[in-house]
Scaffold this motif. Sequence first.
Motif, mmCIF file in Angstrom:
data_model
loop_
_atom_site.group_PDB
_atom_site.id
_atom_site.type_symbol
_atom_site.label_atom_id
_atom_site.label_comp_id
_atom_site.label_asym_id
_atom_site.label_seq_id
_atom_site.Cartn_x
_atom_site.Cartn_y
_atom_site.Cartn_z
ATOM 1 N N ASP A 47 23.170 -73.166 3.519
ATOM 2 C CA ASP A 47 22.052 -72.821 2.639
ATOM 3 C C ASP A 47 22.371 -71.566 1.823
ATOM 4 N N VAL A 48 22.987 -70.581 2.473
ATOM 5 C CA VAL A 48 23.272 -69.309 1.816
ATOM 6 C C VAL A 48 24.278 -69.491 0.684
ATOM 7 N N ILE A 49 25.327 -70.266 0.932
ATOM 8 C CA ILE A 49 26.394 -70.352 -0.068
ATOM 9 C C ILE A 49 26.124 -71.391 -1.144
ATOM 10 N N ASN A 51 22.884 -72.020 -2.242
ATOM 11 C CA ASN A 51 21.746 -71.495 -3.000
ATOM 12 C C ASN A 51 21.680 -69.976 -2.843
ATOM 13 N N PRO A 52 22.678 -69.284 -3.326
ATOM 14 C CA PRO A 52 22.718 -67.836 -3.100
ATOM 15 C C PRO A 52 21.617 -67.112 -3.859
ATOM 16 N N ASN A 53 20.971 -66.187 -3.194
ATOM 17 C CA ASN A 53 20.020 -65.305 -3.873
ATOM 18 C C ASN A 53 20.138 -63.926 -3.252
ATOM 19 N N THR A 54 19.761 -62.927 -4.017
ATOM 20 C CA THR A 54 19.990 -61.554 -3.578
ATOM 21 C C THR A 54 19.209 -61.209 -2.318
ATOM 22 N N HIS A 55 18.030 -61.803 -2.144
ATOM 23 C CA HIS A 55 17.239 -61.485 -0.951
ATOM 24 C C HIS A 55 17.951 -61.942 0.318
ATOM 25 N N SER A 56 18.412 -63.198 0.345
ATOM 26 C CA SER A 56 19.072 -63.712 1.545
ATOM 27 C C SER A 56 20.388 -62.994 1.799
ATOM 28 N N LEU A 57 21.124 -62.646 0.735
ATOM 29 C CA LEU A 57 22.395 -61.955 0.922
ATOM 30 C C LEU A 57 22.182 -60.551 1.471
ATOM 31 N N ARG A 58 21.133 -59.880 1.035
ATOM 32 C CA ARG A 58 20.853 -58.534 1.535
ATOM 33 C C ARG A 58 20.564 -58.526 3.034
ATOM 34 N N GLN A 59 20.012 -59.616 3.551
ATOM 35 C CA GLN A 59 19.718 -59.686 4.980
ATOM 36 C C GLN A 59 20.987 -59.697 5.827
ATOM 37 N N LEU A 60 22.104 -60.018 5.206
ATOM 38 C CA LEU A 60 23.373 -60.081 5.931
ATOM 39 C C LEU A 60 24.102 -58.745 5.944
ATOM 40 N N LEU A 61 23.501 -57.721 5.345
ATOM 41 C CA LEU A 61 24.105 -56.393 5.289
ATOM 42 C C LEU A 61 23.222 -55.379 6.005
ATOM 43 N N PRO A 62 23.812 -54.359 6.613
ATOM 44 C CA PRO A 62 23.046 -53.333 7.336
ATOM 45 C C PRO A 62 22.504 -52.277 6.375
ATOM 46 N N LEU A 63 21.427 -52.625 5.652
ATOM 47 C CA LEU A 63 20.931 -51.761 4.590
ATOM 48 C C LEU A 63 19.541 -51.188 4.881
ATOM 49 N N PHE A 81 25.322 -67.511 12.629
ATOM 50 C CA PHE A 81 24.341 -68.521 12.263
ATOM 51 C C PHE A 81 24.192 -69.535 13.393
ATOM 52 N N GLN A 82 22.991 -70.075 13.506
ATOM 53 C CA GLN A 82 22.721 -71.057 14.547
ATOM 54 C C GLN A 82 23.604 -72.286 14.387
ATOM 55 N N CYS A 83 24.000 -72.569 13.142
ATOM 56 C CA CYS A 83 24.850 -73.727 12.872
ATOM 57 C C CYS A 83 26.293 -73.497 13.312
ATOM 58 N N GLY A 84 26.633 -72.253 13.663
ATOM 59 C CA GLY A 84 27.988 -71.938 14.086
ATOM 60 C C GLY A 84 28.778 -71.121 13.084
ATOM 61 N N GLY A 85 28.268 -70.979 11.877
ATOM 62 C CA GLY A 85 28.966 -70.181 10.886
ATOM 63 C C GLY A 85 28.825 -68.687 11.127
ATOM 64 N N ILE A 86 29.721 -67.920 10.544
ATOM 65 C CA ILE A 86 29.716 -66.464 10.695
ATOM 66 C C ILE A 86 29.853 -65.830 9.316
ATOM 67 N N ALA A 87 29.046 -64.808 9.071
ATOM 68 C CA ALA A 87 29.155 -64.009 7.854
ATOM 69 C C ALA A 87 29.294 -62.550 8.255
ATOM 70 N N ILE A 88 30.301 -61.874 7.726
ATOM 71 C CA ILE A 88 30.530 -60.466 8.026
ATOM 72 C C ILE A 88 30.157 -59.652 6.798
#
Length: 372
Positions: A47-49, A51-63, A81-88
């Motif tokens: 979903d993230v990759i 339909n990228p949007n700034t709100h969802s991407l910001r949640q993946l950063l320690p801000l 991610f629950q699906c097994g994916g990882i985002a750093i």
Amino acid sequence: MLERITLQVLNQVLPFSGRIKDEVSIDCNDAGVDYLEANVNNCSLLDVITNPNTHSLRQLLPLDQPYTLESPLVLVQVNQFQCGGIAIGVCVSHKISDVYSLSAFINGWSSATRGDSKVIAPLFELATLFPWKDKSDDQGFEATEGHRKDVVVAKRFVFNASDIARLREKARNVESPTRVELVSAFIWKRFIELDRSRSCPTTKPYSAYHAVNLRKRRVPPLEEHSFGNMSSIVVALLTTKNDDNDKYCSLVAKIRGAIRGIDGAFVKKLESGEEGHLKNFEAGLMQASQGENEQINFSSWCRVSFYDADFGWGKPVWVTTISVDLKNLVILMDTRSGDGIEVWVNMLEEDIEGFASDPELLAFASETHFPS
């Protein structure tokens, strides 16, 4: 596992574990970095990759925390991610590191995670080559950042290899322009046309500022893992409106000429501390920023080896940035294939919709595109 390896790699990059002491130094006090792990249950990595949007991407950063002098210089958030994916997600202070130093850190970290015994350690040589000079009495150049009260919104566009080939054909009178020069000039052209469509007839100047990595422009060149900030700002200036000066191929030539001006001789003068050279260069930047000047700023992350980072799960499906609270800032990054460019355009909220709906822009770039 990743947390332990992070500590191992940080031993080779001691400034990242320190804190800012003053404007010119870091206290390597081993205060450490922030390392967080998060579970993502409300969406999938797909979903993230897709339909990228700034709100969802910001949640993946320690801000979450505001930046202070006591803040860590590096923050890492590993998202499972629950699906097994990882985002750093990685944040780093620009006071001590540019994108090349960040890439060296991430690639060193991923190599250590795989058990690679040949992890390339960063080189701390820039302070010796370019010693600090007290410029406290200078009235230095400051880039325009816009007012913080303004709402800045980001839009993402993707130029595939075929799109860039068409831009190259439009600029066929310019000798061997790079992908970055072609795309930067195109974005600048659309920026100029947007402003002219909203304004009364005017001959005001337009300027395009571009950050240039100095490592490979030095003679002999420095390694990309030379640690610190090593870039210079160049400016291409459009001063009058006429049939030739503001054509796309002319803008490509202006940006290309400005970037090509940063050569070995330029870097050598910087390295020698030649005062007249630096003052003349800064005076040129300041002159370009004065008056009724419309400025756009470019930062290219192309050919930075983020897609080489393999933590043992294979190379990344997508590497990207997020929106930045600076108006008229454009960040260019490689697509996964390496022959396209992903562009993040940060503009005022009242400007971005007009820019994003420009038919000429959309004829060459896609706003929604699965990373390829």
